[in-house]
Structure formats: structure tokens, C-alpha cells
Design an enzyme around this catalytic site. Structure first.
Site, PDB file in Angstrom:
ATOM      1  N   HIS A  23       7.767   0.528  -1.866  1.00  0.00           N
ATOM      2  CA  HIS A  23       7.608   0.114  -3.268  1.00  0.00           C
ATOM      3  C   HIS A  23       8.451  -1.132  -3.531  1.00  0.00           C
ATOM      4  O   HIS A  23       9.668  -1.123  -3.367  1.00  0.00           O
ATOM      5  CB  HIS A  23       8.054   1.280  -4.153  1.00  0.00           C
ATOM      6  CG  HIS A  23       7.689   1.111  -5.591  1.00  0.00           C
ATOM      7  ND1 HIS A  23       8.456   0.366  -6.458  1.00  0.00           N
ATOM      8  CD2 HIS A  23       6.650   1.591  -6.314  1.00  0.00           C
ATOM      9  CE1 HIS A  23       7.898   0.398  -7.662  1.00  0.00           C
ATOM     10  NE2 HIS A  23       6.793   1.134  -7.599  1.00  0.00           N
ATOM     11  N   GLU A  75       2.181   0.442  -4.596  1.00  0.00           N
ATOM     12  CA  GLU A  75       2.788  -0.743  -5.235  1.00  0.00           C
ATOM     13  C   GLU A  75       3.771  -1.389  -4.273  1.00  0.00           C
ATOM     14  O   GLU A  75       4.939  -1.649  -4.593  1.00  0.00           O
ATOM     15  CB  GLU A  75       3.475  -0.336  -6.545  1.00  0.00           C
ATOM     16  CG  GLU A  75       2.529   0.464  -7.440  1.00  0.00           C
ATOM     17  CD  GLU A  75       3.135   0.913  -8.751  1.00  0.00           C
ATOM     18  OE1 GLU A  75       4.351   0.773  -8.924  1.00  0.00           O
ATOM     19  OE2 GLU A  75       2.375   1.393  -9.605  1.00  0.00           O
ATOM     20  N   GLU A  91       3.769  -7.097  -9.013  1.00  0.00           N
ATOM     21  CA  GLU A  91       4.202  -6.604 -10.321  1.00  0.00           C
ATOM     22  C   GLU A  91       5.244  -7.529 -10.954  1.00  0.00           C
ATOM     23  O   GLU A  91       6.133  -8.035 -10.271  1.00  0.00           O
ATOM     24  CB  GLU A  91       4.786  -5.189 -10.157  1.00  0.00           C
ATOM     25  CG  GLU A  91       5.165  -4.568 -11.489  1.00  0.00           C
ATOM     26  CD  GLU A  91       5.685  -3.136 -11.354  1.00  0.00           C
ATOM     27  OE1 GLU A  91       5.405  -2.491 -10.317  1.00  0.00           O
ATOM     28  OE2 GLU A  91       6.354  -2.680 -12.296  1.00  0.00           O
ATOM     29  N   CYS A  93       7.735  -6.744 -12.753  1.00  0.00           N
ATOM     30  CA  CYS A  93       9.067  -6.175 -12.527  1.00  0.00           C
ATOM     31  C   CYS A  93       9.614  -6.529 -11.144  1.00  0.00           C
ATOM     32  O   CYS A  93      10.829  -6.642 -10.979  1.00  0.00           O
ATOM     33  CB  CYS A  93       9.039  -4.654 -12.633  1.00  0.00           C
ATOM     34  SG  CYS A  93       8.953  -4.062 -14.312  1.00  0.00           S
ATOM     35  N   CYS A 171       7.017  -0.501 -17.941  1.00  0.00           N
ATOM     36  CA  CYS A 171       8.271  -1.076 -17.426  1.00  0.00           C
ATOM     37  C   CYS A 171       8.339  -2.587 -17.620  1.00  0.00           C
ATOM     38  O   CYS A 171       9.388  -3.139 -17.920  1.00  0.00           O
ATOM     39  CB  CYS A 171       8.426  -0.738 -15.949  1.00  0.00           C
ATOM     40  SG  CYS A 171       6.950  -1.065 -14.966  1.00  0.00           S
ATOM     41  N   CYS A 172       7.190  -3.262 -17.434  1.00  0.00           N
ATOM     42  CA  CYS A 172       7.233  -4.730 -17.378  1.00  0.00           C
ATOM     43  C   CYS A 172       7.567  -5.403 -18.714  1.00  0.00           C
ATOM     44  O   CYS A 172       8.417  -6.300 -18.736  1.00  0.00           O
ATOM     45  CB  CYS A 172       5.926  -5.280 -16.815  1.00  0.00           C
ATOM     46  SG  CYS A 172       5.557  -4.697 -15.131  1.00  0.00           S
TER      47      CYS A 172
END
Ligand SMILES: [Zn+2]
Length: 415
Positions: A23, A75, A91, A93, A171-172
């Protein structure tokens, strides 16, 4: 769901890991923490593990937009040079985590290569993660999209061609908010033991530092994103001045920066150059002025020849910004567009873009076939023609703010 041990980076003791696995957000968060512990405990083997993993990512597993994580499943990172643009997870994040980690590496080792990646991630993937009006967000940041295929092919189920207002696992959006709100912590690295103030990012604002037990303030006035011009005013908290070094990062995209101290052009004898920084050491007096100009040449970037997704293609970069083509400017069928090697670009056309970053226009080519394909899907007697095509490139971070459509960072290159 049971994940493989690589998913959580538990497949090997961290000091024995040399490739970025699992991840991607977890990996970079873990490495940020490893760097903190390595610095605090002066732990050399932990620092070396950080350096190995960093090197694996930036030399083999990072997109040109500073994003990481090629696979939607888990991910996760995949393998070296596996960097597909359309199925990328990338992503927001993960790029933010890369910035957290870069900042900590810079505190241990003042080498501009960490700040170059920080800048690439910030100005491309991170701010692309938010719409220009600040209301909508991307979780996944592909380098190529086709909304028609996104709707029908489950391999693109994670990709969005429009930013969303919110996410089930959100989260982002707050991660972008906290990074932007704390950007002041990424601009400078004061290295007390070297009596040096490192300037990592050219973002305007006021800073205050303590070096050698004395305070100094720096005000930065920056047009870095539009013209490449930056001005710093130094104000030591001492009437007789203060002796220290200011180390100005030379961005990796800039060949020869120009420097003036108090209006006087500083040539090679006025500074030293080490680990990617222009270092000026002097007795700084209140009001001393540093001016910098970073000429922004247009760069035609190529990928390593092991990256299948970018082979034979070119991506346009100007300053720290990557560019892309969108369907709304260039019509459908971006895969049929090619860019001749000698194409000349016109800088700054159309409406004013955010951060003063100009759009670019040029004449490229569109490949067309003259045949009536009828019921045929494949045929042997095809003749391709090339027609001139006006192309408009926009900064990658501004994509998907107008009509929904295709987008591509990498463009086929022609003779
Ligand atoms: Zn996220």
C-alpha cells in the site's frame, strides 16, 4: 480481507527492505516515521533503509507527476518501471506522504533531489487533487483518461473523470487541506549546526529562524510559478548584521539560474554550488536583497526505455509543471495525436490560468485513415495520413475543470 504481507510492509524487517512494496500511502507514512526515528536516534541503518526505498521509488516507481502506486488492487506499488497512466491508482494522499517523507530526509541530508520530488508532487498531483474552486476532489490521479471506457471497463472502476464532493473513505480532501495549511513548514530547512538556511520551495511569505542563537527574518516575494522570479529580503535581528549561509535550491528543471545580491549580478565567484544548492555566505545586513530568476525552458520529457506506457512518447514540462491535452481543447481521439520533434510552442494563450501558469499552443499532427472501415475491425490495406492539428496544452493540475472528456499527459512523438 486477508492481504499479503507486502501490503502492510511486514514481509521483511524494515532495515532489510530495498524495494517499495504494498500500500503506497502506508509505505510513505512508514518511511516518514523511519526518517524521524533515524534522525532522533542517529540510526544509520534506518537512514540507509530510507535512502534505499526512496531511491527505488524515484528512479523506478514514480509517475512524472510525482504520484506513486500503480495498482488499484491493494492501492499498491507493483514492479519497477510498471507505470501505466490510465489504470494508475496514484492516490493524492500518497503524494502528500511522499512530501512528508521528503521534508524529513531534507532535515537529515541537505540534498536538493528530495526537494525536487517534493515540488514535483506538490505542483502536479497534490494540487490536481482539488478542483480550482476548492470544492471537489480526486482520490485517484491518472495520467490518461477516456470517460467512455471508464464507464464500461471495470479495470477503470477506481478512476474518476470528474472530481467528487466527498468520499466514503475521505482521506484525501482533509490531507490536502492540512498540507496547504502547513506549507510554511516545507519552504525552509534551517540547518543550525551549519549556520545555513536552506530554501527548498519558492513560496512567498514571511519566515523567522534562529541560527547560532540569533534570530533572522526572511520575506519571500515569489512569482516562481509564472515567471520564475523570486525576491528574498533578509532582516537579521542584530544591527551589526549576522554571518550565515543562505542555500537556494536550484530546481532540477532549470539549467542556469540567475542571481543578484543587492542588485548586483552574482557570478561564479559570489557563491558555491553543492548538492543542488546555490550557497551564499556573507554578513547579512537588514534589508539585504536576493533576487533569483529561474528561466523556464520548455522541456520535452521522456520516460526510461523500460517504461512500456511512455515509450515513444513525450510529456511537456515548463518550470515545475507538467502539462496535458484535454478533449475540450483538442477534440476526441487524443491517441491519434502526435507531436513532431521540432514543434514550436507558443507560451501563454487564451484565458489567464491559475498561479499565472500559462497554457501552451503548438501545431501537432492528427493521424487519420482514409479507408471506410465498414464492418472491419482489422484490415491489412490501411493508409494513414497526418493532418496538421492545433494543439493546446494546459497545466496538469487544471485538468477536469471544464467539460468532461479525454485527457493525456503522454503524447506520441513523431519525426
Ligand atoms: Zn487519500
Amino acid at each position: 480481507m486477508v492481504h499479503r504481507h507486502t501490503y502492510s510492509q511486514s514481509h521483511l524487517p524494515i532495515r532489510e527492505q530495498s524495494t517499495a512494496e504494498g500500500h503506497s500511502v502506508r509505505l510513505v507514512y512508514m518511511c516518514a516515521a523511519m526518517a524521524d526515528v533515524a534522525a532522533k536516534k542517529e540510526d544509520t541503518s534506518l537512514k540507509e533503509a530510507c535512502e534505499r526505498l526512496w531511491s527505488n521509488i524515484v528512479s523506478k516507481r514514480m509517475y512524472i507527476t510525482g504520484s506513486i502506486g500503480s495498482s488499484a488492487k491493494e492501492e499498491a506499488f507493483t514492479g519497477d518501471y510498471d507505470l501505466p497512466g490510465d489504470t494508475a491508482y496514484a492516490e493524492t494522499c500518497a503524494s502528500i506522504g511522499l512530501i512528508f517523507w521528503a521534508k524529513r530526509m531534507l532535515q537529515m541530508e541537505q540534498d536538493s533531489r528530495y526537494a525536487d520530488v517534493m515540488e514535483r508532487a506538490l505542483y502536479n498531483t497534490v494540487i490536481s487533487g482539488m478542483s480550482l474552486d476548492g470544492q471537489r476532489f480526486f482520490y485517484v490521479n491518472p495520467l490518461e483518461v477516456d470517460p467512455k471506457m471508464q464507464r464500461v471497463n471495470p479495470n477503470y472502476a477506481h478512476v474518476r473523470t470528474r472530481r467528487q464532493g466527498w468520499f466514503g473513505c475521505a482521506c484525501c480532501p482533509p490531507n490536502i487541506a492540512r498540507l496547504i495549511a502547513s506549507l510554511d513548514q516545507y519552504v525552509y530547512t534551517p540547518a543550525v549546526e551549519q549556520a545555513t538556511l536552506y530554501v527548498q520551495l519558492y513560496i512567498g511569505g514571511d519566515g523567522e529562524f534562529t541560527l547560532e542563537g540569533r534570530r533572522a527574518a526572511v520575506t519571500m516575494d515569489s512569482d516562481y510559478t509564472s515567471t520564475g522570479d523570486v525576491k528574498l529580503i533578509v532582516r537579521p535581528d542584530s544591527p551589526e548584521g549576522m554571518q550565515f549561509t543562505i542555500a537556494l535550491r536550484k530546481p532540477d528543471w532549470c539549467k542556469i539560474p540567475e542571481l543578484w545580491i543587492n542588485g548586483e549580478k552574482s557570478e561564479q565567484d559570489g557563491f558555491t554550488f553543492e548538492y543542488g544548492y546555490i550557497k551564499v555566505t556573507r554578513l547579512w545586513k537588514a534589508g539585504d536583497e536576493i533576487k533569483l530568476h529561474f528561466p523556464m525552458e520548455l522541456l520535452r520529457m521522456k520516460g526510461h526505455d523500460h517504461i512500456k506506457a511512455t515509450f515513444g512518447k513525450v510529456a511537456i514540462q515548463r518550470g515545475p509543471f507538467m502539462y496535458c491535452l484535454e478533449e475540450v481543447d483538442n477534440a476526441r481521439g487524443l491517441h491519434c495525436i502526435q507531436l513532431p520533434r521540432d514543434a514550436e510552442f507558443h507560451i501563454g494563450s487564451g484565458e489567464q490560468m491559475p498561479l499565472g501558469v500559462p497554457a501552451l499552443t503548438t501545431i501537432g499532427q492528427r493521424i487519420v485513415s482514409q479507408e471506410d472501415w465498414g464492418i472491419h475491425l482489422y484490415r491489412s490495406d490501411v493508409h494513414w495520413d497526418t493532418q496538421p492539428a492545433e494543439l493546446r496544452f494546459i497545466p496538469y493540475f487544471t485538468w477536469a475543470n471544464r467539460d468532461e472528456g479525454e485527457m493525456s499527459v503522454w503524447i506520441r512523438e513523431s519525426e
